[in-house]
Design an enzyme around this catalytic site. Structure first.
Site, short mmCIF file in Angstrom:
data_model
loop_
_atom_site.label_atom_id
_atom_site.label_comp_id
_atom_site.label_asym_id
_atom_site.label_seq_id
_atom_site.Cartn_x
_atom_site.Cartn_y
_atom_site.Cartn_z
N LYS A 33 2.34 -3.30 7.24
CA LYS A 33 2.61 -3.48 5.81
C LYS A 33 4.05 -3.04 5.49
CE LYS A 33 0.22 -4.64 2.92
NZ LYS A 33 -0.15 -6.00 2.39
N TYR A 46 -1.76 -0.57 10.97
CA TYR A 46 -1.89 -1.25 9.67
C TYR A 46 -0.70 -0.92 8.77
CZ TYR A 46 -3.20 -1.73 4.75
OH TYR A 46 -3.18 -2.01 3.40
N THR A 72 0.82 -1.20 0.00
CA THR A 72 0.00 0.00 0.00
C THR A 72 0.86 1.26 0.00
OG1 THR A 72 -1.54 1.25 1.39
CG2 THR A 72 -0.08 -0.25 2.53
N ASP A 73 0.26 2.36 -0.47
CA ASP A 73 0.97 3.64 -0.39
C ASP A 73 1.00 4.18 1.04
OD1 ASP A 73 -1.70 4.40 -0.12
OD2 ASP A 73 -1.65 5.94 -1.67
N GLU A 74 0.22 3.57 1.95
CA GLU A 74 0.18 4.09 3.32
C GLU A 74 1.52 3.92 4.05
OE1 GLU A 74 -3.32 3.31 5.60
OE2 GLU A 74 -4.61 3.40 3.84
#
Ligand code: NAD
Ligand code: TDX
Length: 363
Positions: free
Chosen positions: A175, A171, A146-148
């Site tokens: 990741k 989260y 993810t870009d998060e």
């Protein structure tokens, strides 16, 4: 070490593909796409609250599709799946994916996203080493992220592949950890990996705890539409089938050891997304008792650690692999609303699987 930094020409595209998390939102879009193309696919999924075989109904019983219900933390089960199915590509999408849940219960995110990915890497390495030379040359492990992991942007700028990792939620931290493990297994053990980091997806089969389907289903019932803070946080929305197409390209043609950012150049403030959905629903399913849906918008306590803005620079993916998204936000969001209106049989049973009250407010 594997062949870092140059594209390996793929004479025969991967034909036997193991997809972890294939019963989830993005995983099922990937599985449907690959089976339609005539590939052999094994969906490996624990079927947590977020996993749903109904999302695979179109392909589930086709000869090209197999399914194993198992946990990515179960090394023995994954080993057995590898040895029996003998994939030339693993696409790893299984994860705990909901930020609000990670605030209330980070442990499951560490277990699945970090330990689960570690378990897959160990077993994939064992499997890859035992392959004969041509098979070993073909095999790839694609980690989907993810870009998060990059944290938050201010008003300007875009996430690039070399943007430093600064995850802010349990989260995104889990990741980020898994991304680092995958990178390390490439550099230390030579496992042939590719990685990708994508922005927010939307589209059919999206679990209804997430902003877009939650807004559609609440608006249908005339329930409040919760908007965190002032709704000014920005997400970069990508239609899920465009992500699935990008993943296929990256998995089969991406350069080993590299990561690719995926995003549709569709930045929207949350409040604008919610207003757009209200307008579509007022037009497509007007309801005199409910009235204009915008009246349902309710500003609620902000998410702790809420990232202000995400936006992706997907130049590398476009230049190297020729990816172009095919859905703009206007047509994609209308198609998504219509899909939920037409598919109550898919989402109705899911209501029992999640708490429809606000979660993710740290004490
Ligand atoms: P999802 O929550 O819809 O699906 C996750 C799937 O993984 C489910 O089918 C679930 O049953 C399975 N799963 C969970 N824990 C498991 C375990 N321990 N063992 C085996 N299977 C397990 O998630 P999604 O939105 O489809 O996301 C898929 C991947 O893409 C995730 O890795 C996520 O981090 C990443 N991603 C998602 C988005 C997005 O906008 N949804 C954006 C970028 C990246
Ligand atoms: O009720 C809500 N009201 C609201 O304002 C919900 C559920 C969310 N929001 C806000 C929070 C976010 O700014 O909307 C935005 C989107 O929220 P989510 O749907 O929870 O997605 P997000 O937190 O952005 O994360 C998603 O995109 C990146 C996926 O869930 C992740 O798995 C993915 O990595």
């Amino acid at each position: 070490m594997s062949e870092i930094g140059h594209t390996r020409e793929v004479d025969a595209p991967a034909q036997r593909i193991l997809v972890t998390g294939g019963a989830g939102f993005i995983g099922s879009a990937v599985v449907r796409r690959l089976v339609r193309q005539g590939r052999q696919v094994l969906t490996y999924d624990k079927l947590t609250y977020a996993g749903n075989l109904a999302s695979l109904a179109e392909v589930h019983n086709l000869p090209g599709h197999r399914f194993v219900q198992a946990d990515i933390c179960d090394g023995q089960a994954f080993r057995a799946a590898l040895d029996a199915f003998r994939p030339d590509l693993v696409m790893h999408l299984a994860a705990e994916s909901h930020v609000d849940r990670s605030i209330d219960g980070p442990g499951e995110f560490i277990r699945t996203n970090v330990l689960g990915t570690y378990t897959l890497l160990e077993e994939a390495l064992r499997y890859w080493r035992a392959l004969d030379a041509p098979e070993r040359g073909r095999f790839r492990f694609h980690h989907i992220s993810t870009d998060e992991v990059y944290g938050t942007l201010g008003d300007e700028g875009l996430f690039r592949e070399d943007t430093p990792y600064q995850p802010n939620s349990p989260y995104s931290a889990s990741k980020a950890s898994s991304d680092h493990l995958v990178r390390a297994w490439f550099h230390t053990y030579g496992l042939p990996v590719v990685m990708s980091n994508c922005s927010n997806n939307y589209g059919p089969y999206h679990f209804p705890e997430k902003l877009i389907p939650l807004t559609i289903l609440n608006a249908l019932e005339g329930k409040p539409l919760p908007v965190y803070g002032r709704g000014e946080n920005v997400r970069d929305w990508l239609y899920v089938d465009d992500h699935a197409a990008a993943l296929e390209l990256i998995a089969t043609r991406g350069r080993l050891g590299e990561s690719y950012n995926v995003g549709g150049n569709n930045e929207r403030r949350n409040i604008d997304v919610v207003r757009t959905i209200c307008a579509i629903m007022d037009r497509v399913v007007p309801d005199a008792k409910i009235g204009p849906r915008e009246k349902l918008i309710t500003f609620v306590t902000d998410r702790p650690g809420h990232d202000a803005r995400y936006a992706i620079d997907a130049t590398k993916l476009k230049d190297e692999l020729g990816w172009v998204p095919t859905h703009d936000f206007e047509s994609g969001i209308e198609a998504t609303v219509r899909w939920y209106l037409d598919n109550a049989a898919w989402w109705e049973p899911l209501k029992a699987r999640y708490d429809r009250q606000r979660i993710g407010l740290a004490p």
